[in-house]
Design an enzyme around this catalytic site. Sequence first.
Site, mmCIF file in Angstrom:
data_model
loop_
_atom_site.group_PDB
_atom_site.id
_atom_site.type_symbol
_atom_site.label_atom_id
_atom_site.label_comp_id
_atom_site.label_asym_id
_atom_site.label_seq_id
_atom_site.Cartn_x
_atom_site.Cartn_y
_atom_site.Cartn_z
ATOM 1 N N CYS A 198 0.815 -1.215 0.000
ATOM 2 C CA CYS A 198 0.000 0.000 0.000
ATOM 3 C C CYS A 198 0.855 1.274 0.000
ATOM 4 C CB CYS A 198 -0.935 0.008 1.204
ATOM 5 S SG CYS A 198 -2.052 -1.391 1.231
ATOM 6 N N HIS A 199 1.882 1.298 0.860
ATOM 7 C CA HIS A 199 2.707 2.498 0.976
ATOM 8 C C HIS A 199 4.197 2.197 0.965
ATOM 9 C CE1 HIS A 199 -1.245 3.640 2.705
ATOM 10 N NE2 HIS A 199 -1.054 4.661 1.897
ATOM 11 N N GLY A 200 4.577 0.946 0.756
ATOM 12 C CA GLY A 200 5.979 0.598 0.578
ATOM 13 C C GLY A 200 6.787 0.320 1.837
#
Length: 188
Positions: free
Chosen positions: A152-154
């Site tokens: 989702c955001h790394g």
Amino acid sequence: MATPSIPAGGHGDPTRRDFLMVATGALAGVGAVATAWPFINNLNPAADTLALASIEVNVQPIQVGQAITVSWRGQPLFIRHRTPEEIKEAEAVPLSELRDPQTDNARCTDTAKKVRPEWLIQVGVCTHLGCVPLGNKPGQPKGPFGGWFCPCHGSAYDTSGRIRQGPAPRNLAIPPYLFTSDTLVKIG
């Protein structure tokens, strides 16, 4: 003619009046407790919630290098039987490189303070926004540090579940657990 004297506490027998006052107060107190008890008891957790408070997992079928996901308190729980290579890799990371410094042994210690580096038990929820990181099932990407990766955001976690890259502020959470035998672990 002499006037009859009235007892010092008013009319009638003072001991009988005191008894009636105490009995009335006690009866009112019992009534109040009996009336309030169902409301107070309603605030206790439900039986299904208490059942989720702790679980027991048999780890015997988990092979070295394999991981499973179980549900605990409505959240995924990752249990990984780590390989000797994963353990060495996690122990070799300098604490100065970690955003949330924590040794590998601290993450593999049960509530009885017994270190079992081959077992990593952690809550499978990313500490950034609550996503479920990938890397606990065969075929899923493990991320650049061999652990878990939140697409989702790394956020990337290493083989010890410690945050190494991305926006997550903390390591994956370690729940309270205790090995009750060599193959059975109680979580919660």
